[in-house]
Design a protein around this motif. Structure first.
Motif, mmCIF file in Angstrom:
data_model
loop_
_atom_site.group_PDB
_atom_site.id
_atom_site.type_symbol
_atom_site.label_atom_id
_atom_site.label_comp_id
_atom_site.label_asym_id
_atom_site.label_seq_id
_atom_site.Cartn_x
_atom_site.Cartn_y
_atom_site.Cartn_z
ATOM 1 N N PHE A 62 8.616 10.756 -12.530
ATOM 2 C CA PHE A 62 8.944 9.350 -12.828
ATOM 3 C C PHE A 62 10.310 9.226 -13.516
ATOM 4 N N ILE A 63 10.668 10.228 -14.337
ATOM 5 C CA ILE A 63 12.020 10.198 -14.908
ATOM 6 C C ILE A 63 13.058 10.373 -13.793
ATOM 7 N N GLY B 265 3.116 10.231 -9.657
ATOM 8 C CA GLY B 265 2.367 10.613 -10.851
ATOM 9 C C GLY B 265 1.687 11.960 -10.696
ATOM 10 N N GLN B 266 1.191 12.212 -9.489
ATOM 11 C CA GLN B 266 0.379 13.415 -9.315
ATOM 12 C C GLN B 266 1.195 14.699 -9.274
ATOM 13 N N ILE C 33 1.975 1.727 -3.501
ATOM 14 C CA ILE C 33 0.864 2.272 -4.303
ATOM 15 C C ILE C 33 0.764 3.787 -4.074
ATOM 16 N N LEU D 32 3.758 5.649 -5.705
ATOM 17 C CA LEU D 32 3.618 5.764 -7.160
ATOM 18 C C LEU D 32 2.537 6.779 -7.516
ATOM 19 N N THR D 33 1.454 6.774 -6.746
ATOM 20 C CA THR D 33 0.366 7.719 -7.012
ATOM 21 C C THR D 33 0.855 9.154 -6.841
ATOM 22 N N GLN E 118 8.837 16.055 -14.358
ATOM 23 C CA GLN E 118 8.627 14.647 -14.654
ATOM 24 C C GLN E 118 9.267 13.810 -13.545
ATOM 25 N N LEU F 251 12.275 9.881 -0.879
ATOM 26 C CA LEU F 251 12.921 8.567 -1.002
ATOM 27 C C LEU F 251 14.433 8.694 -0.786
ATOM 28 N N CYS G 200 3.656 15.242 -11.260
ATOM 29 C CA CYS G 200 4.110 15.509 -12.633
ATOM 30 C C CYS G 200 3.274 16.620 -13.271
ATOM 31 N N SER G 201 3.922 17.424 -14.087
ATOM 32 C CA SER G 201 3.221 18.507 -14.792
ATOM 33 C C SER G 201 3.946 18.726 -16.112
ATOM 34 N N LEU H 173 0.831 -1.200 0.000
ATOM 35 C CA LEU H 173 0.000 0.000 0.000
ATOM 36 C C LEU H 173 0.873 1.261 0.000
ATOM 37 N N LEU I 141 17.411 5.609 -9.512
ATOM 38 C CA LEU I 141 17.544 4.156 -9.355
ATOM 39 C C LEU I 141 18.521 3.566 -10.377
ATOM 40 N N SER J 154 13.411 7.080 -12.081
ATOM 41 C CA SER J 154 14.216 6.200 -12.923
ATOM 42 C C SER J 154 15.695 6.599 -12.848
#
Lengths: 341, 341
Positions: A81-82, A71-72, A64, A67-68, A79, A212, A74-75, A61, A88, A85
């Protein structure tokens, strides 16, 4: 969508031990071998991860929710998520797989999340940073092939932060690009412009990725660098950056982008050079670099060869379709082998 | 954040072959053994995935865009990442790992994204669905322990769709809960209520997950079911659902939730039953089920035992800390073993 059309074993009573195989069976009815392969490996790794860590519902959870929120945040100009990535090590890895570089060519590195598509096409000799607090820098470069022949008409995207370590898109109320431009190499493969000396800066760390990093006891800093992207038909697109020797973060880049061959020592403009480049002066900082591109054909051949060799070592027999591997002939064999992982 | 404090090997010139090890070294300075383990396995699987598939930059970018849109469609009443986890079989797998069930106890299944925290506490015998188009259903159940003793005072969360296959939260302008309630088991472990006969329905498929299902040639349907969640201090939380025998999607559930032991045949209320349950009538549809809970202690012991055994098979020696495994003593050994995957 008529269930009677679905020609699959009954999916019921799935357990820790048989769920992976069954999810992959359901996913295997789609027609693309490459997409099937990507999904099959995704499900295997995702499930193996949960099985090996004995992932708890609470941890799931939290993932989840992470990740949510990633995403939220981002505009159009962020970015996350980049960034994820990047920190990591995935971005650098994907670049290394997709753009293998033969000896003698310029290495690639991470694109990062701050490239935009609205940089102005400028002339060689242009000023691309209007930050008066930045230390002026003359940049003179060449683009050549692996045999030393100049490559003219290469489109070169260049971007860097301002002297505060922020890209233009990170400032509220940005009305036009700054600290970025697009140039074209001339007949001798040369391009040159006036920017500012790059500075170290933190990647955006006020969001989920920053949290993180904090939880991982890692700093968010990137060493001073300037981004370059080279494109010309027939040539493998090169996404790279130049780093400054001696930066305090030279060996601890938050996104793992530094390569020894991309580190430069800044020089100084001498009298002769100042005379050659209008708008420069003796004593101004100077960056020079010779970039070496590889043809698309040569890169594709190298990529295919690397794929086949690497997957052979993993006991996977593949064939290359459109430059990407798919399992050869017996799909079930591949699945069996990979489940041992 | 002073780089001189970072006691790590220089991170430079990372390649396809050494990047995983180095990213894990940087991540290993955080103090939590469990978090370290979760991240170490995550980076190994993420990198192995890219190496095995020879993931291209374009595919990587499509994945970034998919994850971004999955996060962006999430709202207070929509959780697309849970849907994604559901259709990839991860949700069921995590439930199976975290809530192992000894023989004789009721099996768990997927929670799904439609549980809310605002259902009303109602009395036994209540009406929990106000959908007049639904077929009325009397539900009479018991909650017992594994030896057949009733368990009173269990909090039971119940939720189902309306007759159109939509949960209350999927309708615009929802002002209060419908099709959901919280009951409490009585002294004899009984609870009963009036709902409607469940119907099959598609999971929300107008977003990224729906597009993925389409690309996978998969249907988005779930067989008719009703959700139940049981909570009482000292007892392992049970998240489960009952499915209707003979549903057209009984063996092709989009989220892999069906278990034979959770399938029920609906009966009919007879004269005697109608007399016992006010507001019911002869011939009305009837669902009866006896749920069996397991103590928290028994579940924890089983979970620990399963973890140690499963990880032993993977050549990982672990110890259990707070109910979850962490690598034992020699962290580097674990990493070496796992890198063979």
């Amino acid at each position: 969508m008529d269930p009677s059309e679905v020609n699959l074993p009954p999916l019921k009573d799935l357990t820790i031990d048989n769920i992976t195989e069954n999810v992959n069976l359901v996913n295997s009815t789609n027609p693309s071998p490459r997409f099937k392969f990507l999904l099959e490996r995704l499900v295997v790794h995702l499930h193996d991860y949960a099985r090996e860590t004995r992932l708890s519902h609470n941890e799931w959870l939290q993932a989840i929710q992470f990740l949510t929120s990633t995403g939220q945040i981002c505009s159009d100009v962020r970015q996350e998520f980049i960034l994820l990535s990047d920190i990591l090590g995935l971005s650098l890895l994907v670049d290394s797989v997709d753009h293998p570089k033969p000896p003698g060519s310029t290495e690639g590195t991470v694109l990062g999340p701050f490239h935009t598509h609205d940089a102005e096409h400028l002339e060689n000799g242009c000023i691309m940073s209007y930050d008066h607090n930045g230390e002026p820098l003359l940049v003179t470069c060449t683009v050549k092939d692996i045999r030393g022949n100049p490559i003219p008409d290469v489109k070169i995207d260049i971007w860097e932060t301002d002297s505060s370590g922020m890209y233009d898109v990170q400032h509220a109320g940005r009305d036009k690009p700054d600290g970025r431009c697009i140039l074209t190499s001339d007949k001798e493969g040369k391009f040159w412009f006036k920017g500012i000396v790059p500075v170290p800066y933190p990647i955006p760390h006020d969001g989920p990725v920053g949290k993180l990093l904090l939880k991982l006891s890692r700093h968010p800093m990137r060493p001073s660098h300037m981004h370059f992207m080279f494109e010309k038909e027939g040539w493998d697109k090169l996404v790279t950056a130049l780093y400054l020797r001696g930066d305090p973060y030279e060996t601890s880049d938050a996104v793992f982008g530094v390569k020894e061959s991309l580190i430069v020592e800044l020089g100084q403009v001498d009298k002769e050079t100042a005379g050659k480049y209008p708008g420069t002066h003796e004593g101004m900082r100077l960056l020079t670099y010779d970039f070496v591109l590889v043809t698309e054909k040569e890169t594709a051949e190298l990529r295919d060869r690397n794929s086949i060799e690497a997957l052979k070592k993993l006991n996977m027999t593949v064939r290359i379709v459109d430059g990407l591997p798919v399992p050869d002939v017996n799909w079930r064999d591949t699945q069996t082998v990979s489940r041992q992982g």
